[in-house]
Design an enzyme around this catalytic site. Sequence first.
Site: not given
Length: 646
Positions: A293, A379, A407
């Site tokens: 990243k 979640e 979610r």
Amino acid sequence: MPDQPANRPATPLLDRIHTPSDLKVLSDAELRRLAGELRAETISAVSETGGHLGAGLGVVELTVALHAVFDTPRDRLIWDVSHQCYPHKILTGRRDRIRTLRQKGGLSGFTKRSESPYDPFGAAHSSTSISAALGFAVARDLGAAPDPALGDAIAVIGDGAMSAGMAFEAMNNAGHLDKRLFVVLNDNEMSIAPPVGALSAHLSRLYSGAPFQELKAAAKGAVSLLPEPFQEGARRAKEVLKGIAVGGTLFESLGFSYIGPIDGHDLDQLLPVLRTVKARATGPVLIHVITRKGKGYAPAEAARDKGHATGKFDVLTGAQKKAQSNAPSYTRVFSDALIAQAETDPRIVAITAAMPDGTGLDRFHDRFPTRCFDVGIAEQHAVTFSAGLAAAGMRPFCALYSTFLQRGYDQVVHDVAIQRLPVRFAIDRAGLVGADGATHAGAYDIAFLSNLPGFVVMAAADESELVHMVATAVQHDSGPIAFRYPRGEGVGVDMPEVGVPLEIGKGRIVRAGGRVALLSFGTRLAEVEKAAESLSNKGISPTIADARFAKPLDRALILQLAAEHEVLITIEEGAIGGFGSQVAQLLAEEGIFDNGLKFRSMVLPDIFIDQATPEDMYATAGLNAAQIETKVLDTLGIVGIASRRA
């Protein structure tokens, strides 16, 4: 393309690329050069707009390779979360608008079906790509005939997103159906925060030692997909890797041919592997690529979050250009208040789902490392894990963005509300959030929590109120309780030294007046007060009240306002069905409307509002001070130029 401005990179090869078909005529050496120019253009564009930088930089070579090998848009390329899609947008005919990213009227920061045929499936929340790609693959085999006709389906999913249950549900189903389908696991050892969990540890073992370095060339392909002369050598190498590092058995047990791990920044590896699987695959294939990243931009690589999300920045230094504020952010206020409470209450624990920095729980973790839990992008698990902690006598604070709490709603209902467990929900990013647009708007939590029996739902009008609401939640042990607050800085009020628990279900009068009562729920109170000042200059002095609670309602306060005023208007940063609907239900039950009360409810409109500044978004929603004033004048029947201001 015209000559590049002096502050933008020279991109002679990229200037020739208008659609992915233009990549087909480039040599592999030219594709490598193109990747370098694409990275430079991505950095330059995001420096002017702000946005998600690190994820896109990590997939530059992968983006080039996928578009060079596959036939998009006939082949459906689906980016999980899709915050890494800026290089993809540049290559798919949107380069001329790339510097409008995340701005009003500009390109979305995520994939968006209405924006381009190269965005076959919209995203912004994680772990959906494999399910969607499987849908495309099944539709193809059933003979669906959209325009363009369906080809292959390719899902690109990060290791953080792969940790969510939905991704494994999709892989299990895909393996069972045995459809030709490609899943590219973009393994950068980092989602937004460093990844957690057993899956992350498993992936790390795959490339942590010498076997990957020595045998990657031989083991990069699934044996059945390689030309016959190479199969025996690859089979032996693969068995060595399996014995040492578990290999791809996790994915193969789900029915996928496993290929990898391979270097996701090396086009000499990516291109042959993708060409091979495209030519030979018959069933589902998982291609495991290792990326970094922020790759290729030193300030992003050095940043703790690898440049996940940035404001505008200086390309040379990476320094972000952020305006300074005299008020603390709501997230910081929540974090400080929770830490202060936890100093004297060992039962307080904190839970988040891959957002420790965004929710402020990174600081809580620094102070109480054994009492803070980042469960990864999960979640549903976060909510039920919190419920288990509550059932065992702890005082859990489950800190999630409003948009991500959606979610876990089934768990909120069944595992928390029905059992009346005292889980404390700290709901960050409530209301409209700006550049992330509709996918991240905290629009619905008031409505979907207020309809649950036994739930307490609060909204802070300012940062001082938030401190008191944290204290209120700590002491509330009789059932679930939630408090919501927006993104960004507070309004600059004096802060209490310590939070004082509020009386459950009791609001407050902020200002006494006549004829009109304005009942605010949340941080629109500042806009209400501006509107009231303007109205006072016109001879109309409204009463202002801060509801504090959407559930339970302050019945006495609301009935008093209704009895003493000609007009009652509620204002909230939530969708239809929330606080205003609760108030309307109360007034209807009490027969108040029979007495001639003029009641209005100002809520977010029944539309999805695209990205813009928060101020512009609230103007679109009709919830700024001038629009509140207009609503008052219209309800009173006072119509004129002054009452039509936007």
